[in-house]
Scaffold this active site. Structure first.
Site, PDB file in Angstrom:
ATOM      1  N   ASP A  72       0.806  -1.222   0.000  1.00  0.00           N
ATOM      2  CA  ASP A  72       0.000   0.000   0.000  1.00  0.00           C
ATOM      3  C   ASP A  72       0.848   1.286   0.000  1.00  0.00           C
ATOM      4  O   ASP A  72       2.014   1.279   0.396  1.00  0.00           O
ATOM      5  CB  ASP A  72      -0.865   0.056   1.276  1.00  0.00           C
ATOM      6  CG  ASP A  72      -1.988  -0.966   1.264  1.00  0.00           C
ATOM      7  OD1 ASP A  72      -1.977  -1.865   0.403  1.00  0.00           O
ATOM      8  OD2 ASP A  72      -2.859  -0.854   2.144  1.00  0.00           O
ATOM      9  N   HIS A 213       3.662  -2.127   3.259  1.00  0.00           N
ATOM     10  CA  HIS A 213       3.753  -0.789   2.678  1.00  0.00           C
ATOM     11  C   HIS A 213       5.095  -0.689   1.958  1.00  0.00           C
ATOM     12  O   HIS A 213       6.148  -0.706   2.623  1.00  0.00           O
ATOM     13  CB  HIS A 213       3.637   0.277   3.773  1.00  0.00           C
ATOM     14  CG  HIS A 213       2.342   0.194   4.528  1.00  0.00           C
ATOM     15  ND1 HIS A 213       2.146  -0.690   5.569  1.00  0.00           N
ATOM     16  CD2 HIS A 213       1.171   0.852   4.355  1.00  0.00           C
ATOM     17  CE1 HIS A 213       0.896  -0.565   6.006  1.00  0.00           C
ATOM     18  NE2 HIS A 213       0.286   0.357   5.298  1.00  0.00           N
TER      19      HIS A 213
HETATM   20 NI    NI Z   1      -2.568   3.196   3.360  1.00  0.00          NI
END
Ligand code: NI
Length: 259
Positions: A72, A213
């Site tokens: 992400d 991430h």
């Molecule tokens: Ni996010």
């Protein structure tokens, strides 16, 4: 931020996961230069192309151990290194990108598509969708979908709400499948490649959707060991779309495809 998340919000797994995601995405500071990958991908990491080659179909995740690794908040400065690593292992992944980061990273997005990865919508600029009107959510989703479409020629199939935060208003305004996760690596918190690897290897089950991430260097550094370790456990690395084998419906919410 959301110390008092209202009860109508759909919380992901636990309050911890939501609070974690909030903090993760608040910290976008650029880490040091990326490390050079030093582990070549061994042969035999089956992909849909390899396994499905004879039949022309995708992997059958009802029969095989599949996992969807998801990244992400990017693309970021370490994303191309991550793509190099994934390519070395013939592993597919899903990238929930921010629309605001598409400009300037179109080459990286095009590479994702060319190399068989999935790109999903993670909103334009990481707004908490539960705080927006239905019209604002709709606009945010469309603006982001359009940026991805213009950059890559492909339409995102799925979306992931920032912070895992949704309310009924936001849900009603979203016409893509909404994808959360069942394994939270807490990579933003530990910033430690070994810890990220350990959580992944300990918690992943067949059908898991694992949250990372790719804006964090330590996460990208963890991926070679993640791929090696999960491969040793017999996993195949598929996109979210493949994991759910076209069973997802627009407007529905998913955390995983665990059997
Ligand atoms: Ni996010």
């Amino acid at each position: 931020m959301n110390a008092t998340l209202s009860s109508q919000r759909i919380l992901v797994r636990s309050a911890v996961a939501v609070v974690s995601a909030v903090s993760a995405c608040a910290a976008l500071a650029a880490p040091a230069a990326a490390a050079v990958p030093d582990v070549p991908g061994p042969a035999g990491y089956a992909t849909s192309a390899v396994v499905g080659g004879l039949s022309g179909g995708p992997l059958d995740c009802a029969q095989l151990k599949c996992v969807a690794l998801t990244f992400d908040d990017g693309p970021g400065e370490h994303t191309d290194e991550l793509l190099d690593t994934l390519a070395g292992y013939d592993a597919q992944a899903t990238f929930y990108v921010l629309g605001s980061k598409v400009a300037g990273n179109t080459g990286t997005l095009q590479r994702m598509v060319e190399e068989g990865h999935e790109i999903g919508n993670h909103s334009w600029d990481h707004a908490d969708l539960a705080t927006l009107s239905a019209g604002a959510v709709e606009k945010d989703m469309e603006r982001t979908n359009e940026a991805i479409r213009e950059a890559t020629g492909t339409e995102p199939v799925t979306m992931r709400p920032p912070y895992g935060s949704l309310d009924d208003t936001a849900r009603s305004a979203i016409d893509q499948p909404m994808v959360l996760w069942d394994v939270d690596t807490l990579d933003w918190q530990s910033r430690d490649a070994d810890a990220v690897t350990d959580v992944t290897l300990d918690e992943t089950a067949p059908g898991s959707v694992v949250l990372y991430h790719d804006i964090h260097e330590s996460t990208v550094e963890a991926v070679p060991e993640v791929l090696k370790g999960l491969h040793r456990q017999g996993y195949h690395f598929v996109t979210v779309d493949e994991l759910f084998a076209d069973t997802m419906k627009p407007g529905d919410l998913y955390t995983d495809a665990r059997l």
